[in-house]
Structure formats: structure tokens, C-alpha cells
Design an enzyme around this catalytic site. Structure first.
Site, mmCIF file in Angstrom:
data_model
loop_
_atom_site.group_PDB
_atom_site.id
_atom_site.type_symbol
_atom_site.label_atom_id
_atom_site.label_comp_id
_atom_site.label_asym_id
_atom_site.label_seq_id
_atom_site.Cartn_x
_atom_site.Cartn_y
_atom_site.Cartn_z
ATOM 1 N N HIS A 116 -3.562 -5.581 0.951
ATOM 2 C CA HIS A 116 -3.474 -5.928 2.360
ATOM 3 C C HIS A 116 -3.904 -7.381 2.519
ATOM 4 C CE1 HIS A 116 -2.700 -1.895 3.797
ATOM 5 N NE2 HIS A 116 -3.691 -1.427 3.055
ATOM 6 N N CYS A 153 0.831 -1.198 0.000
ATOM 7 C CA CYS A 153 0.000 0.000 0.000
ATOM 8 C C CYS A 153 0.870 1.254 0.000
ATOM 9 C CB CYS A 153 -0.988 -0.036 1.170
ATOM 10 S SG CYS A 153 -2.399 1.070 0.951
#
Length: 515
Positions: free
Chosen positions: A445, A340
Site C-alpha cells: 500500500h 494487496c
């Protein structure tokens, strides 16, 4: 309509989330349709729901323990702290507004409260039991007139309340009595039981304490719960970094040369550190959060985690001497993973022309990938699944994306995966894989919760550094399920469930089962 039970605490991190998780599992095991609910959560650990909404990580774990799909109504208000005393408000899973802390406490409450009531009603119409969780302490007197997560929510739901106190931190008598004393009489009347949490040793040693508390407060002690080591359940927020799972490993001396050493850069605004929980559970792997640049040197692999403020944390890396050690690690052929915000940092540039994260408009990245990321207004929150590419080709993966940046590929880019959104068919490229395969960047994630990919990654590290092979720990999904069952079994032994069911107005005979 549902029967409602609320768990509040004498302070933050006393074990509210874990007790709610346990009760969700127990009620589900006993045959009830149960859902968690936390009116307001402040955390950088979040999760995506199947509907593409964002909620606190703890509520997603509680839903999993209850055996139901998570949804945005389980955590209608999620606060994500940002740089400069600003807070991002996620309302029923969608980005609502970014405000200062002062504005939040004084100017936002009516709209948020209406969403809380709406979400609770949604759940109450669909589940038999709602297990509610408070936030912090219900008697932070400077905040009490404005807060919406504790006794106001209990009053709205007409919920029986359990007060949890952490005996490990000391002062348990004062914390219980003080909390009850500061509640208004009508609020105190809702507290139907007290739980003493994190007791080490023989609980019989606290029998006199139980008798004193019951006599002084007039409220029954429902149980003395033991301190539970290595529970393996997602931490709610950054206070969880002080738990045994992370703290002891971080301080451990590196004596065993055969261990895989993995360094995670502890960014100031690190988010979703539960991404790395599977690594902490692996045999033969030593994982540690780095607070100093020189700690990278001993690692075989380095991870740049997600962050709530990519620009600010990238500047922090540059100003605090991290860039040269990261470049050295790259030159030395160490495997590197950016997730991310960490992935965004690995590119050529990051642009924030509208200053959504900071006052910085543009910043050079670390230059490991031929990408440019632009921070934009729209927040992407989706569950995804797909197949990895390159040297990991053919491995299936699943995860979730929560980010505000759009990353554009350059000519030298090589995607990491082909993915599609949950319940969709259209594939798209995702992430980046360096030409030599040693640098991975991804928005996914939960990527390390995929057993086959995690095993391939660890095997590759062992082979490159001539470390002895090690059998896999096994399925993370099964480990999580076993953790919920283990937690439920421990809580059943130490908690008076008969009294709790009585508080809910549910008739039971625990000798013959609940129903």
C-alpha cells in the site's frame, strides 16, 4: 497530563476528521506537542505504524499533520466491516476477534473500553494537547447505551467538546438543536462551541443564522468554515468516495484524447482507496472508479485495488462479467496493477481452508501470475522499504503491508521488489512482475506515493499509447505538507482560536503568538 479537546458531529461525514487534522496542525505550528485520538473508528482505510500495528488512515494523517509518528494508541479500536455482517476488531493495532455486529454492540465493550482508557492515558502522559474525534453522531439513540467513541470518551478525558454541523447537506439548525436536545444535561454541559462546516459563498450571509443559534442554544459559534475544494488529505472511509476529488472525476466526459486514462475496479469491499490519491493529483491523468465492466475498455491502465474480502470480491468479479474485460485488457497490452487483495486475485488460486473470509474454501484466480495465496490467521502489518526489480530496477520505494494472506511463488514468478521491514536489515522478495512487464502485483500500500515509480509508470503508459509527455506534479510528501498548511491557514482565518485555547485553559495572545 494533557489538555483535551473533542470534536463530535451531528452526523457522519460532516467534517470531524478534517477539523481534527487542522487543529493538530495548528497546535503543532503554535509549538505544542499534540496527538490525535479516536477511541473507535469504523473504516477499511487503514495504515501501518512504525511499531507494526494497524490504525485508521485518518488518525495516521492527523499524526502526520501534528508532526509525530503514528502509534496504535491514537486509534485503539478499529472496526473493519466484512462480508456477512461480520466485523473484524483491531484492538490497539492487533487483530483481536471477528464478530457479528450484534455481538460487538452487546458483548465486547468492557475489554475494548479498558483498551480505550489505557491508550488515552498513554497519550496523555506524553503530549500537551490531545485532539479527540468522535464517530458518527453522539446521539444515535439505539446505539448510545453501547457506544464508546463519543461522550463517554469525552467524559473519561474530561474534554471540552466542539460540535460540528455540515450546512451543505441542509437542515443545519435542526441537526444542531436536535443533537444538543438528545444529549444528557451533563453531556450537553461539555459542549463549549459549535462549528458550521462546508459553507459555500459569503459567510456574512449566515450572520443571522449564527445569532439565532447562539441565542437559542446558549453556546457560541466558533466559526463558519468554507467548503474547501481539492484538499488533498486522506479520506477516512468509503463515504469519502462521494467527495469532489473522486465524484466529479468519475462523472467527467472523456473529451481530451491526450489524457492518460486509468480505471480502478470499484470492488464491493474495496479497502485503502487512498492508495490512488497521487494519481488524482497528477496533471494529464484521468482516474475513475469503474462500476461496470465495460468501463475498462476506454482505459490505458487498470488497477485492482485492495479489499477486505478477497474471496467474496473475486466471486463478485466472476459473477458480474468482469473476467472477460480484464482478460481482454491483458491481451490488448494494457498495463495492469493489483495491490494487496487485487494482487492475490491475479494469481492461479486463493485458498481459505479455515473460512476466515467466507464460506468458500478454494477459488481459481485470474491466472496472470504463477502464485497461490492462502488466507491465514496471522495478520501482517508492517512498514517496508526497498528497491524495485525488472524494468524498474534501482528505484527506491517505501510503503506498508496489511494483509492476512501468504502468497507462494511458482516457477514462472518474477519478483517485483526486494524489501525489508522498517528498521530491519534482512531483504526478501515482494510482489510479482510479469515477464513482459505489463502486469504488476504487490502487497505495498502506498506504492503510488513513491514519486519516481509513479512517474516511471505514467511515462511508460504515455509512451506505449503515444500520448504527449507531461511534467510530474512533484513530490507527494511536499504536496501533503502543503495541504496540511493550507488547511490550517483556512481554519485559522475562520475559527476563533482564542476561544478554543480558552476552552483548553491555555493563556494566549494571538497578536504576539501563542507562547
Amino acid at each position: 497530563m494533557s489538555k483535551n479537546l473533542m470534536v463530535v458531529g451531528t452526523a457522519s461525514n460532516v467534517g470531524k476528521s478534517i477539523l481534527v487534522t487542522a487543529l493538530c496542525r495548528i497546535f503543532a505550528q503554535d509549538g505544542f506537542r499534540v496527538a490525535p485520538f479516536k477511541a473507535q473508528n469504523m473504516s477499511l482505510n487503514s495504515a501501518a505504524t512504525p511499531s507494526g500495528r494497524e490504525i485508521g488512515r485518518a488518525q495516521a494523517a492527523q499524526a502526520e499533520a501534528a508532526g509525530v509518528l503514528a502509534n496504535e494508541h491514537m486509534n485503539p479500536v478499529l472496526l473493519k466491516p466484512m462480508h456477512g455482517m461480520r466485523t473484524q476488531i483491531i484492538l490497539q493495532g492487533r487483530l483481536y476477534e471477528t464478530v457479528t455486529a450484534r455481538d460487538y454492540f452487546h458483548n465486547q465493550k468492557q475489554a475494548l473500553w479498558e483498551a480505550v482508557v489505557d491508550s488515552f492515558r498513554f497519550l496523555s502522559e506524553r503530549y500537551e494537547i490531545i485532539v479527540m474525534e468522535g464517530a458518527g453522531s453522539p446521539v444515535e439513540m439505539n446505539l448510545k447505551p453501547y457506544e464508546i467513541a463519543n461522550m463517554r470518551a469525552a467524559e473519561m478525558a474530561d474534554a471540552a467538546v466542539i460540535l460540528v454541523a455540515d450546512i451543505e447537506r441542509g437542515g443545519v439548525f435542526a441537526s444542531v438543536v436536535g443533537t444538543l436536545h438528545l444529549l444528557e444535561p451533563y453531556e450537553r454541559a461539555r459542549v463549549r462551541g459549535i462549528v458550521i462546516n462546508k459553507f459555500r459563498g459569503d459567510p456574512a450571509l449566515f450572520d443571522d443564522g449564527v445569532r439565532w443559534l447562539e441565542k437559542f442554544t446558549g453556546i457560541p459559534i466558533l466559526g463558519v468554515l468554507p467548503y474547501i475544494e481539492n484538499l488533498g488529505i486522506d479520506e477516512e472511509d468509503s463515504m469519502g468516495l462521494e467527495s469532489t476529488r473522486y465524484k466529479n472525476l468519475k462523472m467527467e466526459k472523456h473529451r481530451q484524447q491526450e489524457l492518460v486514462q486509468i480505471a480502478i475496479v470499484q470492488l464491493p469491499h474495496m479497502a485503502n482507496f487512498t492508495d490512488f490519491d497521487p494519481l488524482f493529483l497528477e496533471e494529464g491523468v484521468h482516474v475513475y472508479f469503474c462500476e461496470k465492466p465495460q468501463e475498462i475498455k476506454q482505459a490505458h491502465a487498470v488497477i485492482l485495488p485492495g479489499t477486505k474480502n478477497t474471496m467474496v470480491d473475486l466471486l463478485w468479479l466472476k459473477e458480474n462479467g468482469w473476467v472477460t474485460p480484464l482478460l481482454d485488457a491483458r491481451r490488448e497490452g494494457k498495463l495492469m496493477v493489483g495491490i494487496c487483495g487485487g494482487y492475490q486475485m491475479l494469481g492461479q488460486k486463493i485458498l481459505d481452508p479455515d473460512h476466515r473470509e467466507s464460506e468458500i474454501s478454494e477459488m481459481d484466480g485470474l491466472g496472470f501470475f504463477d502464485t497461490i495465496t492462502k488466507i491465514c490467521a496471522e495478520k501482517r502489518t508492517v512498514l517496508v522499504e526497498g528497491t524495485l526489480l525488472g524494468k524498474y530496477e534501482g528505484l527506491d520505494v517505501a510503503g506498508y503491508e496489511i494483509h492476512m494472506g501468504i502468497t507462494e511463488y511458482g516457477l514462472e514468478s518474477q519478483p517485483f521488489a526486494h524489501v525489508k521491514e522498517w528498521n530491519e536489515k534482512k531483504l526478501r522478495t515482494e510482489g510479482n512482475l510479469s515477464r513482459d512487464g505489463l502486469v504488476i502485483g504487490t502487497y505495498l500500500h502506498g506504492i503510488l506515493h513513491n514519486d519516481r515509480f509513479r512517474n516511471a509508470l505514467l511515462s511508460e503508459i504515455r509512451e506505449r499509447h503515444r500520448l504527449p509527455p507531461q511534467a510530474s506534479t512533484g513530490s507527494m510528501a511536499q504536496i501533503r505538507a502543503d495541504s496540511y498548511d493550507r488547511l490550517a491557514e483556512i481554519v485559522r482565518r475562520h475559527l476563533d482560536l482564542r476561544k478554543i485555547y480558552h476552552m483548553l485553559g491555555i493563556r494566549t495572545d494571538l497578536r504576539d503568538g501563542i507562547r
